[in-house]
Design an enzyme around this catalytic site. Structure first.
Site: not given
Ligand code: ADP
Length: 499
Positions: A401, A195, A270, A304, A251
C-alpha cells in the site's frame, strides 16, 4: 508558544481557534498534558507550524481511562434512556453542521485536502454519521429464542455496551474517522477515549468544544492528542479498557493486537488496502476513465480503499490508460485553501518521503511512468498524480500500500471471469474493489468472485453511514458503519428463565 503564519485565506473564526491554547478533553474538562509537553502541528502546504497541542503520555491515558471507566460504571450514560442518548448525539450533529465552514477550513489547513472536498464530503459525512447512529440508539434490541432443552423456559438476549472503548484513528479523514468511531460507540452506551492522529488533531479538538456544548456527561467522551508510541500504545494496553477500535496501517494493527492481548480486550481493525479497479471492454469508457482516475486520485490517494491497481482489458487498455493519464496531468496542485486546488499536499514530510520512494522503487523495478512521478512545487509536500505502467505483482508498488496518488496499471486478456478475479484477488488485502462494465451478469458474477468487503459497480468511493465498510483478509477485523458496526460495541447476553 505557537508560531502563527496563518494562511491569509482562513476566516477570523479559524484564525481565532488556531491562536487559542490547545487543550485535550478529559472528564469533561479541557486539559494540558500532565507533563506540560506539547508538540507542533504543521500546515502540509507550507511545512510551517500552525499551532502546538498537548503531548499525552501514559499518565494522561490513565486519567482518561479512569474518567471513562467512572462514566461507564457509575455515570449516567449507559443508564440513560436510548432516546436521551440519541438526542444528545443529534445535538452534536446539529452543532457540527452549524459550524461546517469552520470545520472544513480547519480540516483543509491541517490535512492538506481541498477545502471544497472537506466542505462537501468530510464534514457533512461526519454530521450524517452522528445522526444515523443517533437513530440506532433506540433500535438496539435482542431476540426471544425457542429452546429444545427439556422443560419449560423463557429465553431472550440482551444487547449491552461492551464498556470502555479506546479508539485510535489516522489522519486521512480526521474528523470523519472520529465520527465513524465515536458515533456507534456512543449509540450503544459505551464510553470512549479517542486518540487522534498526531498529524491532524485540530478538527477533533474543536469537536471536543461542541461535545461539551451538546451536554454529554463528563467522561463519556475523552479526546487525547499524542504520538503512537507515547499515547496510542499505553491506551491499547490499558487494563481499564474493554475494547480497542483501530484504523491505520497493518504494521500498527499488529501492535494493537499484541497490546490488547494482556487483558484480552476486544479488537476491531480497519487496515490497509490495495484495491483493484477492473475495467471490462463493454464499459462506458468515458465514465470508467473518469471513475477510475477519481478512484485513485480522490483525497490524493490517501484512502485505504483507493483504486490503486487498475486492471484493464487489453482491447481497451491503451485508451483507458491514456484517458486516466490525461486526467492526472490536468489535476491542479495547490494548497487546500486555494480556490483552484484540485489536489493538495500529502499530509506530512514522512508521507511525502514514503510516496516518492515508492515511485522510485517502481521505476527501479522496471515500471514506466506514463505521467507524473515528480514532486509538485518547491515547498510543501506535493506529489504529482502518477500513473505507472509495465507493472506486475512482484513489484513493491503493486503489492504494497502506497497511500498516495499513484496507480499501477495492468492489463488482462482473459474472458474467463475466474481468471480475472484470480488476478485481482492476488493481494494480502481485501478492502474494496470496483468493477466497470455494462453487462449486468459480468458485474454480479465479479461481485461474488472478488474477495473484498466492498464492491462498487460503475462507481468507487461511494460512502454512506448505512453501508458497512471493512476488510477481508489482512484488511481488518469487523466492520465500520451500518448496522453491522454496532456488533463492535455490543455484548450479547443470553438470559434463560425456568418457568
Ligand atoms: P499511518 O501509517 O497512516 O500514519 P499509523 O498506523 O502509523 O498510520 O497510525 C494510525 C494511528 O495509530 C495514529 O493515531 C498513530 O498515532 C497510532 N499509532 C501509531 N503507533 C502506535 C502504537 N504502537 N500503538 C498504538 N497506536 C499507534
Amino acid at each position: 508558544m505557537a508560531t502563527l503564519p496563518i494562511d491569509s485565506r482562513v476566516s477570523a473564526r479559524t484564525a481565532d481557534f488556531l491562536t487559542q491554547s490547545q487543550r485535550m478533553f478529559v472528564d469533561g474538562r479541557f486539559v494540558a498534558a500532565a507533563s506540560g509537553k506539547t508538540f507542533p502541528v504543521y500546515n502540509p502546504a507550507t511545512g510551517e507550524i500552525l499551532t502546538h497541542v498537548p503531548e499525552a503520555e501514559a499518565e494522561d491515558v490513565d486519567r482518561a481511562v479512569r474518567a471513562a471507566r467512572r462514566a461507564f460504571d457509575e455515570g449516567p450514560w449507559p443508564r440513560m434512556t436510548p432516546s436521551a442518548r440519541g438526542r444528545i448525539m443529534w445535538k452534536l450533529a446539529d452543532l457540527l453542521e452549524e459550524n461546517l465552514e469552520e470545520f472544513a477550513e480547519l480540516e483543509s489547513i491541517d490535512n492538506g485536502k481541498p477545502l471544497s472536498v472537506a466542505r462537501a464530503a468530510d464534514i457533512p459525512l461526519a454530521v450524517d454519521m452522528f445522526r444515523y447512529m443517533a437513530g440506532w440508539a433506540t433500535k438496539i434490541s435482542g431476540s426471544t429464542l425457542s429452546l429444545s432443552f427439556p422443560g419449560d423456559f423463557h429465553s431472550y438476549t440482551l444487547r449491552e455496551p461492551v464498556g470502555v472503548v479506546a479508539q485510535i484513528i489516522p489522519w486521512n479523514f480526521p474528523l470523519l474517522m472520529a465520527a465513524w468511531k465515536l458515533a456507534p460507540a456512543l449509540a450503544t452506551g459505551c464510553c470512549v477515549i479517542l486518540k487522534l492522529a498526531e498529524q491532524t488533531p485540530l478538527t477533533s479538538l474543536r469537536l471536543a468544544q461542541l461535545v461539551h456544548e451538546a451536554g454529554f456527561p463528563d467522561g463519556v467522551i475523552n479526546i487525547l492528542t499524542g504520538f503512537g508510541e507515547g499515547a496510542g500504545a499505553p491506551l491499547a494496553a490499558h487494563d481499564g479498557v474493554d475494547k480497542v477500535a483501530f484504523t491505520g496501517s497493518n504494521e500498527v494493527g499488529r501492535m494493537i493486537v499484541k497490546a490488547a492481548a494482556g487483558n484480552l480486550k476486544k479488537v476491531s481493525l480497519e487496515l490497509g488496502g490495495k484495491s483493484p479497479a477492473i475495467v471490462f471492454p463493454d464499459a462506458d469508457l468515458d465514465r470508467a476513465i473518469a471513475g477510475t482516475a477519481s478512484a485513485i486520485f480522490f483525497n490524493h490517494g490517501q484512502c485505504c480503499c483507493a483504486g490503486s491497481r487498475l486492471f484493464v482489458h487489453e482491447r481497451i487498455y491503451d485508451r483507458v490508460v491514456e484517458g486516466v493519464s490525461n486526467i492526472a496531468a490536468g489535476i491542479k496542485l495547490a494548497p487546500g485553501l486555494d480556490p483552484s486546488c484540485e489536489m493538495g499536499p500529502l499530509v506530512s514530510e514522512e508521507q511525502f518521503q514514503r510516496v516518492t520512494s515508492y515511485i522510485q522503487s517502481g521505476v527501479d523495478q522496471g515500471a514506466k511512468v506514463a505521467v507524473g512521478g515528480g514532486v509538485g512545487g518547491d515547498r510543501g509536500y506535493f506529489v504529482q498524480p502518477t500513473v505507472l505502467t509495465n507493472t506486475n505483482p512482484r513489484m513493491k508498488v503493486v503489492s504494497e500500500e502506497i497511500f498516495g496518488p499513484v496507480v499501477c496499471a495492468q492489463s488482462f486478456s482473459d474472458a474467463d471471469l475466474d481468471a480475472v478475479a484470480l488476478q485481482a484477488n492476488e493481494s494480502i488485502y481485501g478492502l474494496a474493489s470496483s468493477i466497470w462494465t455494462n453487462d449486468l451478469s459480468t458485474a454480479h458474477k465479479m461481485a461474488k468472485r472478488i474477495r473484498s468487503g466492498t464492491v462498487w459497480i460503475n462507481c468507487h468511493n461511494v460512502f454512506d453511514a448505512s453501508l458497512p465498510f471493512g476488510g477481508y483478509k489482512q484488511s481488518g477485523w469487523g466492520r465500520e458503519m451500518g448496522e453491522e458496526v454496532l456488533n463492535n460495541y455490543l455484548e450479547t447476553k443470553a438470559v434463560t428463565v425456568a418457568l
